[in-house]
Design a protein around this motif. Sequence first.
Motif, PDB file in Angstrom:
ATOM      1  N   ALA A 158     155.856  41.485  65.785  1.00 31.10           N
ATOM      2  CA  ALA A 158     155.269  41.532  64.511  1.00 31.10           C
ATOM      3  C   ALA A 158     155.498  42.962  64.301  1.00 31.10           C
ATOM      4  O   ALA A 158     155.401  43.396  62.942  1.00 31.10           O
ATOM      5  N   CYS A 159     156.106  43.744  65.003  1.00 33.17           N
ATOM      6  CA  CYS A 159     156.375  45.313  64.701  1.00 33.17           C
ATOM      7  C   CYS A 159     157.711  45.304  63.935  1.00 33.17           C
ATOM      8  O   CYS A 159     158.311  46.263  63.482  1.00 33.17           O
ATOM      9  N   ALA A 160     158.625  44.147  63.672  1.00 27.87           N
ATOM     10  CA  ALA A 160     159.881  44.229  63.234  1.00 27.87           C
ATOM     11  C   ALA A 160     159.702  44.772  61.714  1.00 27.87           C
ATOM     12  O   ALA A 160     158.927  44.343  61.173  1.00 27.87           O
ATOM     13  N   GLY A 161     160.855  45.131  61.463  1.00 21.63           N
ATOM     14  CA  GLY A 161     161.062  45.592  59.832  1.00 21.63           C
ATOM     15  C   GLY A 161     162.297  46.408  59.856  1.00 21.63           C
ATOM     16  O   GLY A 161     162.941  46.911  60.686  1.00 21.63           O
ATOM     17  N   GLU A 162     162.759  46.742  58.201  1.00 19.87           N
ATOM     18  CA  GLU A 162     163.869  47.329  58.173  1.00 19.87           C
ATOM     19  C   GLU A 162     163.865  48.999  58.144  1.00 19.87           C
ATOM     20  O   GLU A 162     162.602  49.180  57.160  1.00 19.87           O
ATOM     21  N   VAL A 163     164.549  49.646  58.426  1.00 26.36           N
ATOM     22  CA  VAL A 163     164.428  50.960  58.804  1.00 26.36           C
ATOM     23  C   VAL A 163     165.779  51.705  58.506  1.00 26.36           C
ATOM     24  O   VAL A 163     166.795  51.371  59.202  1.00 26.36           O
ATOM     25  N   GLU A 164     165.809  52.596  57.717  1.00 20.63           N
ATOM     26  CA  GLU A 164     167.129  53.317  57.462  1.00 20.63           C
ATOM     27  C   GLU A 164     166.971  54.860  58.167  1.00 20.63           C
ATOM     28  O   GLU A 164     166.099  55.388  57.554  1.00 20.63           O
ATOM     29  N   LEU A 165     167.828  55.216  58.919  1.00 19.72           N
ATOM     30  CA  LEU A 165     167.598  56.634  59.363  1.00 19.72           C
ATOM     31  C   LEU A 165     168.591  57.529  58.534  1.00 19.72           C
ATOM     32  O   LEU A 165     169.375  57.548  57.609  1.00 19.72           O
TER      33      LEU A 165
END
Length: 341
Positions: free
Chosen positions: A281-288
């Motif tokens: 459930a912690c999955a998601g899109e992140v850009e550094l």
Amino acid sequence: MYGEGDYFGQPVRLLCYQRQFIYWLYEYNPATGERRFREGMLEVPKGNGKTPPNGWVQLFDLLGPPLFGPKGSPVIPVAAASFEQADLLFGDMKHCCRESPTLRHHVDVFDTEILLRNGHGRAFRVAAVAGTNDGGRPSSLGADEIHEWTGPKERVHLVLANGLAKRANSMVLNTTTPGSDLDSMAGRKHLYGYRVNAGEVQDDRFLFVHYGVQDGAYDLEDEEQLRAAVLAANPAAGAFLRTDDVIAPYYQIPEFEFRRYHLGQWTRAEECWLPPGAWEACAGEVELDPELPSHAAVDMAYKHDSVAVVVAQLGEDGKVWPSSLASRWRSPSPTRRRADP
């Protein structure tokens, strides 16, 4: 005769799965007339009546006719991880002898030993926790709940089983529920049994039967599928095992315990720090942000755990943001399903 329980003192009526397993266990080699299987393993969820048949088999080898040639003097250790667990198996044997109008005339029953009255032969209780000595000459070994035989207790099983080589047509019968460590004695036998049944290993002397359902085969959050999973995994469901009483704990205990005890699945740990689905459930899109410093973390696996590589940054909002490029994978684990010889 049945031991302690709702059917105490009544004649045994084998369930279909018990009868089938015993038929397989007593197959013989037509070329030699000897016993075919020298080791059997019956792996079933809790409450399906796996322990009493082990005791009945041991009593038959003590008192029954010589099916595979001369029996000599039967010597039958009946063992479990603790004295309490061994008493469950050995207690069924004692009650069977005391309550049977036939058997009671042929044996003397004591707290830890059953002796043939007319002849040489005995069955006796052993606890793996107490250790054992080399040098015995057992003709049959009944080992119960071997998933609890871990650490030094594994050697007790090894010593007792090695003694069987000194006797013709000897046999070890293991009964157990699934465990939580595939690198234990029971886990290794479980994996070996699947390889034998799949034809990957040629071993005509090893009988392996596992009742359980495959991981992911049922959505346990759906009540109908939960019931279907319980019925598929438990061969005694609908007989003396009350299906509703098996389903009820699903809502009361951790899911990994329910899967192990009631669905016949091996788990990877005795305890879980997150409930099922919490990590996903912690999955998601992140850009550094390339202007900010990045930190990498690696978590390696020793057995069948997850291996993870995570790249993260501390954002301006004070939160840690892991990279969507981080990869996670699992080391190979066996397919878990019911395996019939």
